[in-house]
Design an enzyme around this catalytic site. Structure first.
Site, mmCIF file in Angstrom:
data_model
loop_
_atom_site.group_PDB
_atom_site.id
_atom_site.type_symbol
_atom_site.label_atom_id
_atom_site.label_comp_id
_atom_site.label_asym_id
_atom_site.label_seq_id
_atom_site.Cartn_x
_atom_site.Cartn_y
_atom_site.Cartn_z
ATOM 1 C CB CYS A 6 39.688 48.966 41.942
ATOM 2 S SG CYS A 6 41.186 49.832 41.534
ATOM 3 C CD GLU A 9 42.920 46.102 41.962
ATOM 4 O OE1 GLU A 9 44.049 46.392 41.557
ATOM 5 O OE2 GLU A 9 41.937 46.846 41.863
ATOM 6 N N GLY A 68 36.030 36.468 36.811
ATOM 7 C CA GLY A 68 37.237 36.271 35.988
ATOM 8 C C GLY A 68 38.422 35.871 36.856
ATOM 9 C CD GLU A 73 33.714 46.336 42.376
ATOM 10 O OE1 GLU A 73 34.679 47.066 42.610
ATOM 11 O OE2 GLU A 73 33.800 45.343 41.626
ATOM 12 C CB SER A 96 34.692 40.334 36.859
ATOM 13 O OG SER A 96 35.208 39.227 36.145
ATOM 14 N NE ARG A 97 33.646 38.681 44.818
ATOM 15 C CZ ARG A 97 33.101 38.697 46.026
ATOM 16 N NH1 ARG A 97 32.891 37.579 46.687
ATOM 17 N NH2 ARG A 97 32.752 39.822 46.591
HETATM 18 P P1 NAP Z 1 36.652 40.809 33.256
HETATM 19 O O1 NAP Z 1 35.402 40.380 32.612
HETATM 20 O O2 NAP Z 1 37.021 40.151 34.528
HETATM 21 O O3 NAP Z 1 37.815 40.614 32.189
HETATM 22 C C1 NAP Z 1 39.157 40.998 32.457
HETATM 23 C C2 NAP Z 1 40.090 40.209 31.545
HETATM 24 O O4 NAP Z 1 40.087 38.848 31.954
HETATM 25 C C3 NAP Z 1 39.672 40.213 30.089
HETATM 26 O O5 NAP Z 1 40.838 40.171 29.309
HETATM 27 C C4 NAP Z 1 38.890 38.919 29.950
HETATM 28 O O6 NAP Z 1 38.920 38.409 28.651
HETATM 29 C C5 NAP Z 1 39.647 38.008 30.891
HETATM 30 N N1 NAP Z 1 38.800 36.979 31.479
HETATM 31 C C6 NAP Z 1 37.648 37.182 32.184
HETATM 32 N N2 NAP Z 1 37.144 36.011 32.593
HETATM 33 C C7 NAP Z 1 37.983 35.052 32.142
HETATM 34 C C8 NAP Z 1 37.996 33.630 32.222
HETATM 35 N N3 NAP Z 1 37.026 32.966 32.851
HETATM 36 N N4 NAP Z 1 38.992 32.956 31.618
HETATM 37 C C9 NAP Z 1 39.958 33.620 30.954
HETATM 38 N N5 NAP Z 1 40.004 34.961 30.834
HETATM 39 C C10 NAP Z 1 39.033 35.670 31.418
HETATM 40 O O7 NAP Z 1 36.665 42.358 33.541
HETATM 41 P P2 NAP Z 1 36.194 43.604 32.639
HETATM 42 O O8 NAP Z 1 35.897 43.181 31.261
HETATM 43 O O9 NAP Z 1 37.232 44.633 32.789
HETATM 44 O O10 NAP Z 1 34.913 44.147 33.363
HETATM 45 C C11 NAP Z 1 33.846 43.322 33.802
HETATM 46 C C12 NAP Z 1 33.544 43.578 35.256
HETATM 47 O O11 NAP Z 1 34.732 43.439 36.025
HETATM 48 C C13 NAP Z 1 33.060 44.983 35.595
HETATM 49 O O12 NAP Z 1 31.682 45.125 35.378
HETATM 50 C C14 NAP Z 1 33.437 45.113 37.055
HETATM 51 O O13 NAP Z 1 32.442 44.526 37.845
HETATM 52 C C15 NAP Z 1 34.697 44.291 37.163
HETATM 53 N N6 NAP Z 1 35.918 45.126 37.186
HETATM 54 C C16 NAP Z 1 36.406 45.448 38.402
HETATM 55 C C17 NAP Z 1 37.556 46.225 38.470
HETATM 56 C C18 NAP Z 1 38.139 46.587 39.791
HETATM 57 O O14 NAP Z 1 39.155 47.251 39.795
HETATM 58 N N7 NAP Z 1 37.569 46.180 40.905
HETATM 59 C C19 NAP Z 1 38.194 46.679 37.320
HETATM 60 C C20 NAP Z 1 37.657 46.334 36.085
HETATM 61 C C21 NAP Z 1 36.518 45.541 36.033
HETATM 62 P P3 NAP Z 1 37.780 38.774 27.584
HETATM 63 O O15 NAP Z 1 37.365 40.182 27.820
HETATM 64 O O16 NAP Z 1 38.451 38.545 26.273
HETATM 65 O O17 NAP Z 1 36.660 37.854 27.850
#
Ligand code: NAP
Length: 529
Positions: free
Chosen positions: A302, A265, A245, A394, A242-243
């Site tokens: 993505c 990404e 994250g 997105e 996510s953005r």
């Molecule tokens: P995410 O929430 O960004 O998490 C990805 C990884 O990063 C996980 O291991 C998460 O840990 C970790 N993380 C997230 N925020 C963090 C922070 N503030 N500090 C430390 N670690 C952090 O992504 P997701 O779980 O795959 O999906 C959530 C959203 O991301 C989706 O709804 C979508 O919008 C977006 N996404 C986009 C793409 C793309 O290719 N554009 C791909 C996948 C997801 P934890 O899970 O343990 O919290």
């Protein structure tokens, strides 16, 4: 291979002592039976990072053949996991067998692709400028090569549990660059991560590499990931998600005493431009192919085509009608995690509630309470989008927005205003070429990959691919996360000025004992390769 739910600390395994969590079956949302997983703790983070740092110089200075054979062996061990891996990944991600078998092939092939790159020596980018003692002022001998950056923290992506996770593109590129890797496994597929992680751990042992070359930690929260990025031994980060994250990790990396690069990404809506002649000639085919692309894998790519731009008129109306009809027949698909489904539904509600947005179609409704997403197609005018840029944000999942532009100038204005993208696609015929030519400078500024007459959801892993783009597609638009060029993110150049011949790295010695491709005195040397 039995699952044990353990952290991989170099050559050792042990249970984490942090909070407990379970793998979840995506279709039923039931916790999968044993093992349970426990998050790592700060002391685990410190231990794996210290191991990685102590492995770095030994690993990166090994003969290239040893690093390459290790990558080949890791690929073979992942393939040898067989159906156990595929079935676990199907259960944890809800993705179908064929998709995961394809992903496994891509994972193994990209490890082998990087092995071949390491053998070739091309990633060293060797350059020699011989001394010019007669020149005034005289010039000393200068030699250049790239070396690994240092230990890399890799965050497994939820949407590619094999090809962009534990042994995915970031890990393969970093290991090929000579960088030890610490993976923060994605909690959505811990069993899949464990199987693949242990295959790499065995490959490290088999190759007799220092144990710190690879470690993997679990966490069902943010602490481990944040501590990894903050750890002084970590020198770069690979992330897909996510953005929010990605931005959080960028902020941690920037606030360190020694800031480090984060290759994140994040989000992209991958605009597709329906050029007038192509739209008139192939309206229905384009509409059907578009719906197939936007709903592929339940839209969890993505590179999903989330924004379709066309010029108002008969062709645009017919495209909208055919796409709406086709999409309304699409069944609800399983989403990767409950959180991703909730984020999708919130995005859809936001669009549906906006008076400037017309809901053109919804896919078939899912059963209440299931982890399935109902596809959605919206329509807005270019004017509305220009007035409210959030309409081009997105919404991760099977959703897309058609944008009706008054003319080519308005379409260009929209393109000028949108954020950075992974891809932009032109659907064009010969009669559209001069208009497309005029748009190209904008497309180049906005996207990492420009396609014609296809859909962006397939990403070829090769030398010429770019999977990157200006922010927020990625945090660093100067690089790619797919293809051989991905290795550049984890390397930095070193110049050796006037060093005695005996101290010069092998790749830069006069006799070129490694036979690598080099640029010498302004020209590429001829090599047999
Ligand atoms: P995410 O929430 O960004 O998490 C990805 C990884 O990063 C996980 O291991 C998460 O840990 C970790 N993380 C997230 N925020 C963090 C922070 N503030 N500090 C430390 N670690 C952090 O992504 P997701 O779980 O795959 O999906 C959530 C959203 O991301 C989706 O709804 C979508 O919008 C977006 N996404 C986009 C793409 C793309 O290719 N554009 C791909 C996948 C997801 P934890 O899970 O343990 O919290």
């Amino acid at each position: 291979m039995d699952l044990r739910g353990e952290l991989l600390i170099g050559a050792r395994t042990r249970r984490g002592k942090g909070g407990e969590f379970h793998a979840i079956d995506a279709a039923s949302e039931q916790a999968l039976p044993a093992p349970t997983y426990n998050s790592a703790q700060a002391s685990d983070v410190d231990e794996v990072c210290t191991l990685a740092e102590s492995a770095f110089d030994i690993y990166r200075t090994m003969p290239a053949e040893r690093r390459a054979s290790f990558l080949d062996d890791a690929a073979a061990r992942i393939e040898a996991l067989g159906d156990v891996l595929i079935e676990r990944a199907m259960s944890e991600s809800g993705l179908p067998r064929a998709r995961l078998e394809g992903e496994r092939a891509r994972t193994a092939n990209q490890l082998r692709m990087f092995a071949a790159l390491v053998r070739s020596g091309d990633a060293l980018d060797a350059r020699i400028e011989p001394a010019l003692p007669e020149r005034q002022p005289p010039r000393t001998d200068l030699r250049f090569q790239r070396i690994g950056l240092g230990p890399v923290a890799v965050f497994g992506a939820s949407n590619f549990p094999l090809a962009f996770s534990v042994a995915g593109g970031d890990t393969a590129a970093a290991l090929a660059a000579g960088c030890p890797v610490v993976v923060k496994a994605h909690p959505a597929h811990p069993g899949t991560s464990e199987l693949v992680g242990r295959a790499i751990q065995e490959a490290v042992r088999h190759a007799e590499l220092p144990e710190g070359v690879f470690s993997m930690l679990f966490d069902a929260g943010h602490e481990v990931g944040a501590a990894l990025v903050a750890h002084p031994s970590i020198k770069a980060v690979g992330f897909t998600g996510s953005r929010a994250g990605g931005r959080a990790l960028m902020a941690i990396a920037a606030a360190r005493a020694e800031p480090i690069p984060v290759y994140a990404e994040m989000s992209s809506v991958n605009p597709n431009l329906l050029m007038p002649a192509a739209l008139a000639a192939r309206t229905d085919t384009l509409a059907r192919d578009f719906v197939a692309s936007v709903t592929l894998g339940c839209g969890q790519f993505c590179t999903n085509p989330g924004l379709m731009l066309g010029i108002a008129g008969e062709g645009f109306e017919r495209f909208a009608a055919t796409a709406a009809r086709t999409l309304s027949d699409v069944g609800a698909g399983v989403m990767l995690t409950g959180g991703i489904l909730r984020a999708y539904e919130a995005g859809i509600e936001r669009f549906a509630a906006n008076p400037a947005v017309m809901t053109l179609a919804r896919g078939k409704a899912p059963e209440a309470g299931s982890r399935r997403a109902q596809a959605a197609l919206f329509r807005v005018s270019a004017q509305s989008l220009l007035a409210d840029h959030s309409l081009a944000d997105e919404v991760f999942g099977p959703c897309s927005v058609l944008v009706e532009c008054g003319d080519m100038d308005e379409l260009r204005t929209v393109l000028n205003r949108i954020e950075g993208q992974l891809t932009i696609t032109l659907h064009l015929d010969e009669a559209d070429q001069s208009a497309a030519q005029a748009l190209l400078p904008v497309l180049e500024r906005k996207a990492g990959r420009i396609l014609a007459n296809g859909f962006p959801t397939g990403v070829e892993v090769c030398d010429a691919i770019v999977h990157g783009g200006p922010f927020p597609a990625t945090s660093d638009g100067g690089s790619t996360s797919v293809g051989t060029a991905a290795i550049e993110r984890f390397m930095r150049p070193v110049c050796y000025q006037n060093l005695p011949a005996a101290l010069v790295p092998e790749a830069l010695r006069d006799a070129n004992p490694l036979g690598v491709h080099r640029r010498v005195a302004g020209r590429y040397e001829r090599t047999s390769g």
